[in-house]
Design an enzyme around this catalytic site. Structure first.
Site, short mmCIF file in Angstrom:
data_model
loop_
_atom_site.label_atom_id
_atom_site.label_comp_id
_atom_site.label_asym_id
_atom_site.label_seq_id
_atom_site.Cartn_x
_atom_site.Cartn_y
_atom_site.Cartn_z
N HIS A 55 62.13 60.78 30.14
CA HIS A 55 61.81 60.62 28.72
C HIS A 55 61.58 61.99 28.10
CE1 HIS A 55 60.69 58.58 25.13
NE2 HIS A 55 59.44 59.00 25.15
N HIS A 67 58.68 61.72 19.61
CA HIS A 67 59.64 61.20 20.59
C HIS A 67 60.21 59.88 20.12
CE1 HIS A 67 56.54 58.50 22.74
NE2 HIS A 67 55.89 59.11 21.77
N CYS A 156 66.39 58.86 23.41
CA CYS A 156 65.42 59.95 23.23
C CYS A 156 66.01 61.32 23.56
CB CYS A 156 64.18 59.69 24.09
SG CYS A 156 64.50 59.61 25.87
#
Length: 225
Positions: A55, A67, A156
């Protein structure tokens, strides 16, 4: 048959980068200490390992990270207090399925979620030079809000690479597609698809719903190989 199944399972495990040790819950104290030892600058690219993927986020300063997260909740409510709460697994899953996401701001601790944080590690693998940190942070701030989501084409990693390198790409997606391509090109996939098709016909009977996939899937794999 056994070799084909082993091949497919092996490929799936490689693609998912499965790491069973990530299921172990880390203590809140360890989370806090890990984040406190970092020396972050506004515009830094942060990455943390998750169970099946990595991530990414952009550090905005003041212990805040922007994010991209799949999230279904903004579809049903505009209540910022509700949306601001940490995204649960259920919200995330339905966000992926419905292709809805938000670029949100959370604390470094919530972003890390107990994992170790890598800072600007992607600078070593990207061919482009990073933009100035302030420009990176401003780009991230401009994108905050609800956006469409795609697991392969707008995730992301695309968000942070656009902000930092002005080029929205995902190395994780590229690796997945390359792995999928290797499966399709392997002739054992054709054999396995044929055997599964024959088994479905034997179990469910001869019908368009079983016969057509049994013919078309192996044929498509054969032509793509």
């Amino acid at each position: 048959m056994f070799d084909s199944l082993t091949f497919i399972i092996g490929k799936v495990l490689v693609l998912s980068n499965l790491n069973i040790f990530k299921f172990i819950t880390q203590k809140e104290e360890a989370r806090t200490n890990n984040c406190q030892t970092l020396s972050l600058q506004r515009g830094d690219l942060l990455e943390v390992p998750r169970t099946l993927f990595i991530h990414f986020g952009i550090y905005l300063g003041d212990n805040k990270v922007a994010h991209l997260m799949p999230d279904i909740l903004p579809v049903f409510t505009s209540d910022k207090c509700q949306i601001k709460k940490v995204v649960t697994n259920k919200r995330l899953l339905w966000g992926v399925i419905s292709k809805n996401a938000t670029i949100r701001v959370d604390t470094v601790e919530d972003f890390a979620y107990g994992s170790n944080i890598l800072v600007n590690d992607m600078d070593n693998t990207m061919k482009r030079s990073p933009l100035p940190n302030e420009e990176v942070a401003r780009r991230a701030e401009k994108l905050i809000g609800v956006i469409p989501y795609s697991l392969l084409w707008n995730n992301c990693e695309h968000f942070v690479t656009y902000c930092r390198y002005s080029s929205p790409i995902s190395l994780q997606t590229d690796k997945f597609c390359e792995g999928l391509k290797s499966i399709v090109r392997d002739q054992r996939s054709v054999l396995l698809a044929t055997l599964l098709g024959m088994m479905s016909i034997a179990c469910l009977g001869l019908a368009p719903s079983t016969t057509l996939p049994s013919i078309l899937v192996p044929f498509a794999l054969w032509m793509a190989g």
